[in-house]
Every structure is written in C-alpha cells, then in structure tokens.
Design a protein around this motif. Structure first.
Motif, mmCIF file in Angstrom:
data_model
loop_
_atom_site.group_PDB
_atom_site.id
_atom_site.type_symbol
_atom_site.label_atom_id
_atom_site.label_comp_id
_atom_site.label_asym_id
_atom_site.label_seq_id
_atom_site.Cartn_x
_atom_site.Cartn_y
_atom_site.Cartn_z
ATOM 1 N N UNK A 160 -20.434 54.847 -2.995
ATOM 2 C CA UNK A 160 -19.034 55.109 -3.360
ATOM 3 C C UNK A 160 -18.559 54.223 -4.511
ATOM 4 N N UNK A 161 -19.491 53.526 -5.146
ATOM 5 C CA UNK A 161 -19.133 52.692 -6.299
ATOM 6 C C UNK A 161 -18.416 53.551 -7.339
ATOM 7 N N UNK A 162 -17.323 53.036 -7.844
ATOM 8 C CA UNK A 162 -16.542 53.779 -8.824
ATOM 9 C C UNK A 162 -15.271 54.368 -8.250
ATOM 10 N N UNK A 163 -15.207 54.494 -6.915
ATOM 11 C CA UNK A 163 -13.975 54.961 -6.291
ATOM 12 C C UNK A 163 -12.951 53.823 -6.274
ATOM 13 N N UNK A 164 -11.704 54.143 -6.525
ATOM 14 C CA UNK A 164 -10.660 53.125 -6.484
ATOM 15 C C UNK A 164 -10.771 52.126 -7.615
ATOM 16 N N UNK A 165 -10.023 51.041 -7.482
ATOM 17 C CA UNK A 165 -10.009 49.987 -8.495
ATOM 18 C C UNK A 165 -11.197 49.043 -8.355
ATOM 19 N N UNK A 215 -10.309 58.512 0.848
ATOM 20 C CA UNK A 215 -10.951 59.012 2.066
ATOM 21 C C UNK A 215 -11.496 60.423 1.830
ATOM 22 N N UNK A 216 -10.735 61.256 1.141
ATOM 23 C CA UNK A 216 -11.194 62.618 0.844
ATOM 24 C C UNK A 216 -12.420 62.601 -0.064
ATOM 25 N N UNK A 217 -12.429 61.697 -1.050
ATOM 26 C CA UNK A 217 -13.571 61.599 -1.954
ATOM 27 C C UNK A 217 -14.826 61.137 -1.224
ATOM 28 N N UNK A 218 -14.656 60.203 -0.301
ATOM 29 C CA UNK A 218 -15.786 59.726 0.496
ATOM 30 C C UNK A 218 -16.381 60.874 1.300
ATOM 31 N N UNK A 219 -15.519 61.686 1.879
ATOM 32 C CA UNK A 219 -15.987 62.829 2.662
ATOM 33 C C UNK A 219 -16.729 63.830 1.784
ATOM 34 N N UNK A 220 -16.232 64.083 0.567
ATOM 35 C CA UNK A 220 -16.890 65.027 -0.337
ATOM 36 C C UNK A 220 -18.269 64.546 -0.769
ATOM 37 N N UNK A 221 -18.474 63.212 -0.724
ATOM 38 C CA UNK A 221 -19.793 62.657 -1.041
ATOM 39 C C UNK A 221 -20.776 62.811 0.119
ATOM 40 N N UNK A 222 -20.301 63.356 1.235
ATOM 41 C CA UNK A 222 -21.165 63.557 2.396
ATOM 42 C C UNK A 222 -21.308 62.329 3.263
#
Length: 308
Positions: free
Chosen positions: A249-254, A274-281
């Motif tokens: 998840x590196x790159x998500x958020x600040x 949280x939604x992005x983490x889920x989309x990454x599986x």
C-alpha cells in the motif's frame, strides 16, 4: 504583555555522563496551562524538579516568578503548589488534617488552614471523607486530596507530575474536571504527562520532549496540524503480514508508519484509503479511521510510539 512566570534558556541537567536535560528553552505565561509531553525518561520530571527549586541546574538560565531557583529556592517554593508522581500523603493523619498540617508548614494560621481545608475538600469532592483515614481512600480520591493539599498555600503556579498515572478512566475524567476548573480560575498549571489525550484536554500549549530535548512546541491543534494529517487509518494484518502489506500500500495517503502490531496510513480522507486498500485485494483483520492525535505527532518527530 504580563511577564512570564517561568523562563528557561539553554536549561541543562547532567548526572555524571548522563544528560537528562539537554538545552531546553521555554516560557510559561500567567494563567496558562502548559504541558511537557513525552515518554518516561524524556527529562520531563527532571525539568520539573529544577523549576520547583529542588534540583540545581547544570547549565543555562532559569527564572521562576522572577527569581533564580538556585539562589531563591525557599521564596519560590512558598509560591508553588506541587503534585508529585507518587502520592505522599501522611497516612497517620485523617483527610482534613492532611490539609491543615500541610498549611501550617507555610506558616499559615490554623484558623485559616481550617477554612481553606473545608473549601478545598469541597473543591475536590471529598467533603464526606474529611474524617476518613487516607488508606481508606481510592486511588482517584488520594490523587484529588494530593491536589487539594498543593493548593493550601494558594500558589501562583501548580505543578503536576504525571497527575493521572495509574488511575482508571472514570477517576481520570473526574481529576481532569477539577484541573479544568482551576484553569477557569486563572491558575497557572504546569504538568508532565505521557498521555496524549490528557495533554489535548488540559494544555493550552505544550512542548514535545524526547531524550532531554524539545522536539516541537505549540498548542495541541497546532502541533497536529503541522506534523500530521487530518485522519489516520489503523490497519491490522497480523504481526507476520504487516510489513508485506505496508509495502503493497506504499503511496497511499501522505505517509505510512509500520508498527509491530499495525500499519498506520496518514491521509486527509481515511475512508478513501480503506476503499483503496480493499481494491488492492488486501483484507486487514481490523481497520479503524480516526483523527490524528499527539501520539501521531510524537511518532512523526521521534520515530517511536509515545507510550512504550
């Protein structure tokens, strides 16, 4: 502007080769609630002892109520109220007598001590315990009595060293209420704590201290705004999976912090993360979105958790 009640410049304290305080600069204004936030061993209590004129400094300048603690200790101590880390109440005396006898140490007439004792027992919500033995009080009651005792001499500055350590949440909130009432009266408060919620509740302004140095200074809101994001996402994947998940998840958020038990993602919009983490599986065991706190400020400044 009124003169500061406490001014320190380059304040240091050494114990042999150990540097407990390594050049602290600070000012405390009259009526301010000022905090020193940091982990155990950061130098907070040592700084408090120097301000309280019970420990001489190694170097730097220090003025308390316009006086040098190294040369005017008795004059300064007579105008301070001190609440130490550990309650040191006299168990041989009953609750009300603890206040009266302590007041007599300051040369206050007995009748005045008795009147102030009754007023302070009411303030501390201990009126019905006036004739009780100290050992019969709960931990929270003993803490409130210790604070009441520190107010007997009507101090200009009340110093509190880790005031709620060891108390249950209910007792902490009762104590916070008493201290907030003192703030409203205009009493200058100087406190040390390693509880970020306590600092946010009580302090108008604070310094973050680590290894004897000041890492940052400002109001709680200002420090959070300057050193953290609006929200934090706490993700728990399991101690064996956290590092690998953090890399995914590196790159998500600040920014991302990986702790032994969780991964922290700092972002303006936690739900979007949280939604992005889920989309990454990725499917964390638990996820929590919360606002940033002083704990996050300390982690950003020092690279480690406030309470270890």
């Amino acid at each position: 502007m009124p003169a500061p009640v406490i001014t320190a410049t380059g304040l240091t304290k050494h114990y042999g080769d150990l540097v407990a305080v390594a050049g602290i600069d600070l000012e405390v204004a009259p009526g301010e609630s000022f905090g020193l936030l940091g982990p155990n061993g950061a130098g907070k209590s040592t700084t408090m002892r120097m301000i309280g004129a019970v420990s001489t400094r190694t170097g730097g300048d220090l003025q308390v109520l316009g006086l040098d603690p190294d040369t005017h200790g008795p004059e300064i101590r007579s105008q301070l109220g001190v609440v130490p880390q550990e309650d040191n109440l006299d168990t041989e005396l009953r609750v009300r007598d603890n206040l009266i006898v302590y007041g007599r140490y300051f040369g206050i007439p007995r009748a005045v001590c008795a009147r102030r004792a009754d007023e302070l027992l009411a303030f501390a919500q201990l009126e019905d315990k006036a004739r009780s033995k100290v050992d019969d009080l709960s931990g929270g009651m003993k803490r409130r009595l210790t604070i009441a005792r520190a107010l007997v001499n009507e101090p200009r500055v009340l110093m509190l060293d880790e005031p709620t350590t060891g108390l249950d949440p209910q007792a902490r909130h009762v104590l916070w209420d008493r201290l907030f009432r003192l703030k409203e009266r205009g009493t200058t408060l100087v406190l040390t704590t390693h509880y970020m919620d306590e600092a946010e509740q009580l302090c108008d302004r604070l310094v973050v201290v680590d290894q004897g140095r000041i890492m940052a200074e400002g109001s709680p809101a200002q420090l959070i705004r300057e050193h953290s994001s609006r929200e934090v996402v706490e993700l728990r994947f399991g101690s064996q999976r956290n590092q690998a998940a953090a890399e995914r998840i590196a790159g998500l958020g600040d920014r991302i912090e990986t702790l032994p038990d969780r991964v922290l993602v700092y972002a303006a919009d936690g739900e979007a993360v949280v939604e992005q983490v889920s989309r990454l599986g990725l499917h964390p065991t638990t996820s929590l979105v919360r606002r940033s706190s002083l704990e996050d400020v300390f982690l950003r400044l020092t690279g480690r958790s406030l309470i270890e």
